[in-house]
Design a protein around this motif. Structure first.
Motif, PDB file in Angstrom:
ATOM      1  N   LYS A  69       1.086  -1.063   0.182  1.00 21.70           N
ATOM      2  CA  LYS A  69      -0.720  -0.075  -0.275  1.00 21.70           C
ATOM      3  C   LYS A  69       0.795   1.122  -0.378  1.00 21.70           C
ATOM      4  N   LEU A  70       0.759   1.920  -0.627  1.00 23.00           N
ATOM      5  CA  LEU A  70       1.396   3.446  -1.180  1.00 23.00           C
ATOM      6  C   LEU A  70       0.171   4.536  -0.593  1.00 23.00           C
ATOM      7  N   THR A  71       1.232   5.722   0.486  1.00 28.18           N
ATOM      8  CA  THR A  71       0.662   6.678   0.206  1.00 28.18           C
ATOM      9  C   THR A  71       1.016   7.596   0.640  1.00 28.18           C
ATOM     10  N   ASN A  72      -0.025   8.966  -0.043  1.00 24.69           N
ATOM     11  CA  ASN A  72       1.207  10.198  -0.298  1.00 24.69           C
ATOM     12  C   ASN A  72       0.288  10.831   0.610  1.00 24.69           C
ATOM     13  N   PRO A  73       2.077  11.406   1.410  1.00 21.40           N
ATOM     14  CA  PRO A  73       1.130  12.529   2.407  1.00 21.40           C
ATOM     15  C   PRO A  73       1.566  14.042   2.107  1.00 21.40           C
ATOM     16  N   HIS A  75       0.044  17.622  -2.069  1.00 24.72           N
ATOM     17  CA  HIS A  75       0.006  18.120  -4.001  1.00 24.72           C
ATOM     18  C   HIS A  75       0.639  16.626  -4.396  1.00 24.72           C
ATOM     19  N   GLU A  76      -0.237  16.567  -5.552  1.00 24.22           N
ATOM     20  CA  GLU A  76       0.041  15.131  -6.572  1.00 24.22           C
ATOM     21  C   GLU A  76       1.370  14.721  -7.363  1.00 24.22           C
ATOM     22  N   MET A  77       1.442  13.580  -6.687  1.00 25.53           N
ATOM     23  CA  MET A  77       2.267  12.845  -6.187  1.00 25.53           C
ATOM     24  C   MET A  77       2.709  11.860  -7.617  1.00 25.53           C
ATOM     25  N   GLN A  78       4.301  11.611  -8.161  1.00 22.72           N
ATOM     26  CA  GLN A  78       4.184  10.180  -9.396  1.00 22.72           C
ATOM     27  C   GLN A  78       5.115   9.627  -8.837  1.00 22.72           C
ATOM     28  N   THR A 115       0.587   7.316 -10.337  1.00 23.02           N
ATOM     29  CA  THR A 115      -0.073   8.679  -9.238  1.00 23.02           C
ATOM     30  C   THR A 115      -1.373   8.631  -8.813  1.00 23.02           C
ATOM     31  N   LEU A 116      -0.812   9.527  -7.456  1.00 18.04           N
ATOM     32  CA  LEU A 116      -1.271   9.316  -6.256  1.00 18.04           C
ATOM     33  C   LEU A 116      -1.963  11.147  -5.579  1.00 18.04           C
ATOM     34  N   ALA A 117      -3.047  10.635  -5.640  1.00 20.54           N
ATOM     35  CA  ALA A 117      -3.896  12.184  -5.613  1.00 20.54           C
ATOM     36  C   ALA A 117      -3.211  12.974  -4.330  1.00 20.54           C
ATOM     37  N   SER A 133      -8.442   7.611  -2.579  1.00 21.71           N
ATOM     38  CA  SER A 133      -8.145   9.249  -1.899  1.00 21.71           C
ATOM     39  C   SER A 133      -6.489   9.317  -1.890  1.00 21.71           C
ATOM     40  N   ASN A 134      -5.992   9.150  -1.464  1.00 22.48           N
ATOM     41  CA  ASN A 134      -4.034   9.745  -1.869  1.00 22.48           C
ATOM     42  C   ASN A 134      -3.417   8.071  -1.327  1.00 22.48           C
TER      43      ASN A 134
END
Length: 485
Positions: free
Chosen positions: A326-330, A333-336, A398-400, A425-426
Motif C-alpha cells: 500500500k502506497l500513501t501520498n502524505p 500535492h499530486e505525486m508521481q 499517480t497518487l492524489a 483517495s491518496n
C-alpha cells in the motif's frame, strides 16, 4: 497470508546508510535528503518541570542544578510525592504556681507535609517538620563536599583553557608569515584576551590563579576499622537502604531508611533538531511547556511516500510469491511514483563546501568551528543483499493529494489493471511478485529491497522563487518473515 501494518517491517535507508522506520526519520526541505537521529544535531530549547509545568530559562535551570524547587520524588519508590494538608492544633500553656491549664484562643493552623500514594512514605517519617506553605518552603540540605567539588570544577576548567590557549599559540606560530595576515585577528590587532572575552571564556589570569591555588588530594594508607557492632548487631533489612535508593542521592548516599529525604524532581527539556549539513531546523517545539504543537515539524512521515505491507504469500526457495503493498501520498500535492531497483538509483552529487569568509576565519581563530568529522565516519552503504527480488513493473503511478475529509469515505475504486488492486483517495494497493532464489535456506529471514522515484514539490522555496518540483529517490527494505522449507 499475513496482514502486517507495523512500521518495523518496512525500513527506509537514511542518507548516511542506516535502516530506520519512516516514523523515526526526518526530511530536510533544504537538502532534500532523509535524515535519521544521527544525522541531526539536538539542541535544548527550554527546561520545564513535567509535574507542575513550570518553565524556566537555561541559566536558571543551571543554577538550580536542573531540578524543580517545588516538586519532589519519593526516595523510597521514586514516585512523585503529593502535598497533604493537616490542621495543627494550638499549643496549651500551663500557668506557673497553679495546675490550671490555659488554652489560647487561636484558630487551628493549616500545615503541609509530603506523602507518597504508592508506598505510603511521608516526610514525617524522617523528622522533616511540616511547612506553613504548600510549595517552595521545604528545607534544602547542604552538600558537605560542595566546596571541594567547586574547587575541582574550577581547576579542570582552568586546565582545559590553558591547553586550548597553548594549542592556539602553536598554530599561530606555525603559520606566521611576516607581512601577511592569516586571520582577521592579526589584521585588526585583536588580542588573545579580547578574543576570549568575545567567546565568553575566562581570562588567562584567573585560570593561572585557579591552578596555583589548587590543593591536590592526598591518598592515605590508613583505613578506619569497622566498629565491633558491625559484626555482632543483628541486621534488619527493612532499615537498610537499597543500592538504587543510595545512588538517587549521590551527595549523601544514606545507608539507613531513617535518613532518606525527598528528591527534587529532575527537569525535562524541549529540544529542537537541526540538520548537520545545512544547519536548518527540522523540528522546533512551542515554548509553552503545556503545548504539544510544533512550530517546525519536518518528519519524513509527512513528506516521503509511505509503504506498508498488506499481505504476502509464504516465501519458498525457488518459487514466486505474491506481495501486496500500500502506497500513501502524505503531501498536499499530486505525486508521481515509479518503482525501481536500488542499483538503478543515480549517484548523489558530491557536496561542495562554500568558500571560507571572514566570519569563518574568525571562528577558526577562536577555535569555534563546527565539528564535521561525523560526515566522513558515516559514509557507508547499507547491507541490502537479499535472496528475494521483487519484479518491478514499468509503470508510473499517480497518487492524489492528501484530503482529510476523504478519510471517512469507505468507497474504493478498482482499476482494470493487473498491478493496481484498488485506489482510495491518496492511497493505492499494488500487486507485485517476489522471486526467491533456490539457494535460500529454510528458516532464514526473508527480505526484499525496493526503491521509489517520486516527485516532490517544495512548498517553502527560497525568496523570489516559485515552488519547484524535484525528483527524489528513496530506498527501503521489506521484511517478509522466515523462508519456508
Amino acid at each position: 497470508m499475513a496482514y502486517l501494518t507495523q512500521p518495523d517491517y518496512v525500513k527506509y535507508v537514511c542518507s548516511c546508510g542506516q535502516l530506520k522506520p519512516i516514523t523515526n526519520l526526518y526530511f530536510c526541505r533544504h537538502c532534500l535528503q532523509i535524515r535519521c537521529a544521527f544525522c541531526i544535531c539536538h539542541e535544548v530549547d527550554s527546561h520545564y518541570c513535567a509535574n507542575c509545568l513550570e518553565n524556566m530559562p537555561s541559566s536558571e535551570a543551571r543554577l538550580k542544578k536542573n531540578r524543580c524547587s517545588s516538586c519532589f520524588d519519593c526516595p523510597s519508590c521514586f514516585h512523585t510525592l503529593s502535598t497533604r494538608a493537616t490542621l495543627a492544633q494550638p499549643r496549651q500553656s500551663t500557668e506557673q504556681g497553679s495546675g490550671d491549664t490555659k488554652v489560647e484562643n487561636k484558630q487551628p493552623k493549616k500545615m503541609y507535609y509530603l506523602s507518597c500514594f504508592n508506598c505510603r512514605w511521608t516526610s514525617r517519617d524522617v523528622g522533616i517538620p511540616d511547612q506553613p506553605v504548600a510549595s517552595g518552603g521545604w528545607p534544602e540540605r547542604a552538600n558537605p563536599y560542595a566546596t571541594r567539588v567547586n574547587q575541582l570544577l574550577d581547576y579542570y576548567k582552568a586546565i582545559a583553557q590553558q591547553e586550548k590557549q597553548e594549542k592556539l599559540d602553536r598554530e599561530r606560530k606555525k603559520f606566521a608569515i611576516r607581512g601577511k595576515y592569516i586571520t582577521l585577528t592579526d589584521k585588526t590587532g585583536l588580542t588573545g584576551a579580547m578574543a576570549r572575552n568575545i567567546a565568553g571564556l575566562p581570562s588567562s589570569e584567573s585560570s593561572s590563579s585557579a591552578i596555583a591555588s589548587f590543593t591536590p588530594s592526598q591518598a592515605s594508607e590508613e583505613v578506619e576499622e569497622l566498629p565491633e557492632e558491625f559484626y555482632t548487631k543483628e541486621l534488619n533489612l527493612n532499615q537498610i537502604t537499597s543500592m538504587p535508593q543510595r545512588l538517587a542521592s549521590p551527595e549523601w548516599q544514606p545507608t539507613h531508611v531513617s535518613r532518606l529525604h525527598p528528591i527534587a524532581k529532575l527537569l525535562s527539556v524541549k529540544r529542537s533538531q537541526r540538520c548537520r549539513v545545512c544547519d536548518h531546523n527540522l523540528t522546533k517545539p512551542e515554548y509553552n511547556p503545556g503545548s504539544i504543537k510544533f512550530k517546525i515539524e519536518l518528519l519524513a512521515f509527512y513528506h516521503v511516500p509511505e509503504v506498508k505491507i498488506i499481505s504476502y504469500e509464504p516465501i519458498k526457495p525457488g518459487c514466486t510469491s505474491a506481495l501486496l503493498l500500500k502506497l500513501t501520498n502524505p503531501t498536499g500535492h499530486e505525486m508521481q511514483i515509479r518503482l525501481m531497483q536500488p542499483e538503478d538509483i543515480p549517484e548523489p552529487e558530491e557536496r561542495v563546501d562554500e568558500p571560507k569568509s571572514i566570519e569563518k576565519s574568525l571562528e577558526k581563530s577562536l577555535n569555534l568551528e563546527k565539528d564535521t568529522s561525523w560526515y566522513e565516519t558515516v559514509k557507508r552503504k547499507p547491507i541490502l543483499l537479499t535472496e528475494c527480488r521483487i519484479t518491478i513493473p514499468d509503470v508510473t503511478l499517480t497518487l492524489a493529494q492528501r484530503d482529510d475529509a476523504a478519510e471517512y469515505d469507505d468507497d474504493a475504486t478498482h482499476d482494470a489493471n493487473d498491478i493496481i488492486l484498488w485506489r482510495k483517495s491518496n492511497k493505492l494497493a499494488l500487486r507485485l511478485q517476489v522471486v526467491t532464489s533456490g539457494e535460500a535456506q529454510a528458516g532464514a529471514a526473508a527480505g526484499a529491497v525496493l526503491a521509489l522515484q517520486y516527485r516532490y514539490r517544495n512548498a517553502v522555496p527560497p525568496a523570489a522563487q516559485p515552488p519547484r518540483d524535484h525528483t527524489l529517490h528513496a530506498a527501503l527494505r521489506l521484511h517478509l518473515g522466515p523462508v519456508c522449507g
